[in-house]
Design a protein around this motif. Sequence first.
Motif, PDB file in Angstrom:
ATOM      1  N   ARG A 165       0.836  -1.221   0.000  1.00  0.00           N
ATOM      2  CA  ARG A 165       0.000   0.000   0.000  1.00  0.00           C
ATOM      3  C   ARG A 165       0.860   1.256   0.000  1.00  0.00           C
ATOM      4  N   LEU A 166       2.011   1.161   0.687  1.00  0.00           N
ATOM      5  CA  LEU A 166       2.867   2.341   0.798  1.00  0.00           C
ATOM      6  C   LEU A 166       3.940   2.395  -0.293  1.00  0.00           C
ATOM      7  N   GLY A 167       3.821   1.515  -1.266  1.00  0.00           N
ATOM      8  CA  GLY A 167       4.686   1.604  -2.444  1.00  0.00           C
ATOM      9  C   GLY A 167       5.972   0.794  -2.377  1.00  0.00           C
ATOM     10  N   GLY A 168       6.134  -0.059  -1.352  1.00  0.00           N
ATOM     11  CA  GLY A 168       7.340  -0.885  -1.252  1.00  0.00           C
ATOM     12  C   GLY A 168       7.268  -2.108  -2.162  1.00  0.00           C
ATOM     13  N   CYS A 169       8.422  -2.709  -2.409  1.00  0.00           N
ATOM     14  CA  CYS A 169       8.488  -3.868  -3.308  1.00  0.00           C
ATOM     15  C   CYS A 169       8.206  -5.159  -2.519  1.00  0.00           C
ATOM     16  N   ILE A 170       7.277  -5.954  -3.020  1.00  0.00           N
ATOM     17  CA  ILE A 170       6.915  -7.208  -2.333  1.00  0.00           C
ATOM     18  C   ILE A 170       7.208  -8.424  -3.208  1.00  0.00           C
ATOM     19  N   ARG A 171       7.969  -8.191  -4.284  1.00  0.00           N
ATOM     20  CA  ARG A 171       8.170  -9.240  -5.298  1.00  0.00           C
ATOM     21  C   ARG A 171       8.646 -10.582  -4.725  1.00  0.00           C
ATOM     22  N   ASP A 172       9.587 -10.543  -3.792  1.00  0.00           N
ATOM     23  CA  ASP A 172      10.116 -11.820  -3.266  1.00  0.00           C
ATOM     24  C   ASP A 172       9.261 -12.394  -2.143  1.00  0.00           C
ATOM     25  N   LEU A 173       8.204 -11.692  -1.795  1.00  0.00           N
ATOM     26  CA  LEU A 173       7.455 -12.072  -0.595  1.00  0.00           C
ATOM     27  C   LEU A 173       6.146 -12.803  -0.887  1.00  0.00           C
ATOM     28  N   VAL A 174       5.632 -12.636  -2.098  1.00  0.00           N
ATOM     29  CA  VAL A 174       4.354 -13.276  -2.454  1.00  0.00           C
ATOM     30  C   VAL A 174       4.445 -13.865  -3.862  1.00  0.00           C
ATOM     31  N   PRO A 175       3.625 -14.859  -4.183  1.00  0.00           N
ATOM     32  CA  PRO A 175       3.589 -15.381  -5.546  1.00  0.00           C
ATOM     33  C   PRO A 175       3.123 -14.279  -6.516  1.00  0.00           C
ATOM     34  N   PRO A 176       3.520 -14.371  -7.802  1.00  0.00           N
ATOM     35  CA  PRO A 176       3.173 -13.323  -8.785  1.00  0.00           C
ATOM     36  C   PRO A 176       1.674 -13.026  -8.859  1.00  0.00           C
ATOM     37  N   ILE A 177       0.821 -14.041  -8.766  1.00  0.00           N
ATOM     38  CA  ILE A 177      -0.630 -13.809  -8.852  1.00  0.00           C
ATOM     39  C   ILE A 177      -1.103 -12.915  -7.704  1.00  0.00           C
ATOM     40  N   VAL A 178      -0.480 -13.059  -6.552  1.00  0.00           N
ATOM     41  CA  VAL A 178      -0.878 -12.237  -5.401  1.00  0.00           C
ATOM     42  C   VAL A 178      -0.416 -10.796  -5.630  1.00  0.00           C
ATOM     43  N   GLU A 179       0.793 -10.655  -6.145  1.00  0.00           N
ATOM     44  CA  GLU A 179       1.283  -9.296  -6.403  1.00  0.00           C
ATOM     45  C   GLU A 179       0.374  -8.590  -7.421  1.00  0.00           C
ATOM     46  N   SER A 180       0.009  -9.301  -8.490  1.00  0.00           N
ATOM     47  CA  SER A 180      -0.807  -8.605  -9.498  1.00  0.00           C
ATOM     48  C   SER A 180      -2.211  -8.315  -8.950  1.00  0.00           C
ATOM     49  N   ASN A 181      -2.756  -9.191  -8.104  1.00  0.00           N
ATOM     50  CA  ASN A 181      -4.070  -8.898  -7.509  1.00  0.00           C
ATOM     51  C   ASN A 181      -4.002  -7.741  -6.515  1.00  0.00           C
ATOM     52  N   LEU A 182      -2.884  -7.636  -5.806  1.00  0.00           N
ATOM     53  CA  LEU A 182      -2.713  -6.481  -4.911  1.00  0.00           C
ATOM     54  C   LEU A 182      -2.622  -5.193  -5.724  1.00  0.00           C
ATOM     55  N   ASP A 183      -1.895  -5.258  -6.849  1.00  0.00           N
ATOM     56  CA  ASP A 183      -1.790  -4.081  -7.732  1.00  0.00           C
ATOM     57  C   ASP A 183      -3.188  -3.642  -8.180  1.00  0.00           C
ATOM     58  N   GLU A 184      -3.990  -4.635  -8.576  1.00  0.00           N
ATOM     59  CA  GLU A 184      -5.333  -4.345  -9.079  1.00  0.00           C
ATOM     60  C   GLU A 184      -6.206  -3.705  -7.986  1.00  0.00           C
ATOM     61  N   LYS A 185      -6.130  -4.271  -6.784  1.00  0.00           N
ATOM     62  CA  LYS A 185      -6.887  -3.699  -5.658  1.00  0.00           C
ATOM     63  C   LYS A 185      -6.493  -2.241  -5.422  1.00  0.00           C
ATOM     64  N   LYS A 186      -5.183  -2.001  -5.508  1.00  0.00           N
ATOM     65  CA  LYS A 186      -4.679  -0.650  -5.246  1.00  0.00           C
ATOM     66  C   LYS A 186      -5.163   0.316  -6.330  1.00  0.00           C
ATOM     67  N   ARG A 187      -5.097  -0.134  -7.595  1.00  0.00           N
ATOM     68  CA  ARG A 187      -5.566   0.724  -8.699  1.00  0.00           C
ATOM     69  C   ARG A 187      -7.032   1.079  -8.500  1.00  0.00           C
ATOM     70  N   ARG A 188      -7.849   0.068  -8.127  1.00  0.00           N
ATOM     71  CA  ARG A 188      -9.284   0.317  -7.923  1.00  0.00           C
ATOM     72  C   ARG A 188      -9.507   1.295  -6.782  1.00  0.00           C
ATOM     73  N   ALA A 189      -8.758   1.110  -5.701  1.00  0.00           N
ATOM     74  CA  ALA A 189      -8.930   2.001  -4.541  1.00  0.00           C
ATOM     75  C   ALA A 189      -8.559   3.428  -4.940  1.00  0.00           C
ATOM     76  N   GLU A 190      -7.471   3.584  -5.723  1.00  0.00           N
ATOM     77  CA  GLU A 190      -7.046   4.931  -6.138  1.00  0.00           C
ATOM     78  C   GLU A 190      -8.093   5.572  -7.059  1.00  0.00           C
ATOM     79  N   ARG A 191      -8.666   4.722  -7.967  1.00  0.00           N
ATOM     80  CA  ARG A 191      -9.708   5.232  -8.879  1.00  0.00           C
ATOM     81  C   ARG A 191     -10.917   5.702  -8.103  1.00  0.00           C
ATOM     82  N   SER A 192     -11.287   4.919  -7.048  1.00  0.00           N
ATOM     83  CA  SER A 192     -12.514   5.287  -6.306  1.00  0.00           C
ATOM     84  C   SER A 192     -12.316   6.552  -5.496  1.00  0.00           C
ATOM     85  N   ILE A 193     -11.054   6.893  -5.150  1.00  0.00           N
ATOM     86  CA  ILE A 193     -10.783   8.127  -4.384  1.00  0.00           C
ATOM     87  C   ILE A 193     -10.819   9.332  -5.326  1.00  0.00           C
ATOM     88  N   SER A 194     -10.200   9.154  -6.542  1.00  0.00           N
ATOM     89  CA  SER A 194     -10.072  10.321  -7.444  1.00  0.00           C
ATOM     90  C   SER A 194     -11.385  10.607  -8.194  1.00  0.00           C
TER      91      SER A 194
END
Length: 174
Positions: free
Chosen positions: A145-174
């Motif tokens: 959420r705060l923009g740090g790299c999580i690449r080595d910490l979660v499987p790729p599918i989790v990283e891309s789903n987190l990215d998607e959640k973040k994009r949606r949250a940012e869209r709903s704020i703006s």
Amino acid sequence: MTALACGERDRRAIYPGSFDPITNGHVDIITRGLKIFDRILIAVLENPVKEPLFTVAERMAMIGEIFSGEPRVEVMSFQGLLVDFARNHDARVVIRGLRAVSDFEYEFQMALMNHKLNPDLETFFMMPSVRYTFLSSNMVKEVHRLGGCIRDLVPPIVESNLDEKKRRAERSIS
Ligand code: PNS
């Protein structure tokens, strides 16, 4: 895996948790657990009290994709007591990961309570690889959420789903 003789039980274990989301620490425990158990049922808790980032269906879908090539892993959800879920699925072992001494008190309490509720249910503690001893789902969500790299910490599918959640949250704020 060798075939079971007639009447022989498979060594099945339940790995319960919130998995919001699954991390490489969980994946490590499951992968190593498969060397000991014939089958692992991953039980995703449906907890109406907590407000998770991912729905149960989303969490199950990610886990299912990560272990799509491993027929010995099954993903389910559960509500209510873990001991009831274990009984309904004919499992006598619960796997829990122990990362640090700080986990111990909560895990010890939970294991003893589960054992009191069902004396036939054993808790099997496993330590994740030292690379993941600091890792938790909450920490991953915060770092991401705060923009740090999580690449080595979660499987790729989790990283891309987190990215998607973040994009949606940012869209709903703006
Ligand atoms: O990943 P978590 O959040 O540490 O997992 C906790 C979990 C799901 C294993 C635990 O909360 C649980 O088993 N909940 C089901 C309710 C229950 O059986 N409670 C009594 C045992 S303490």
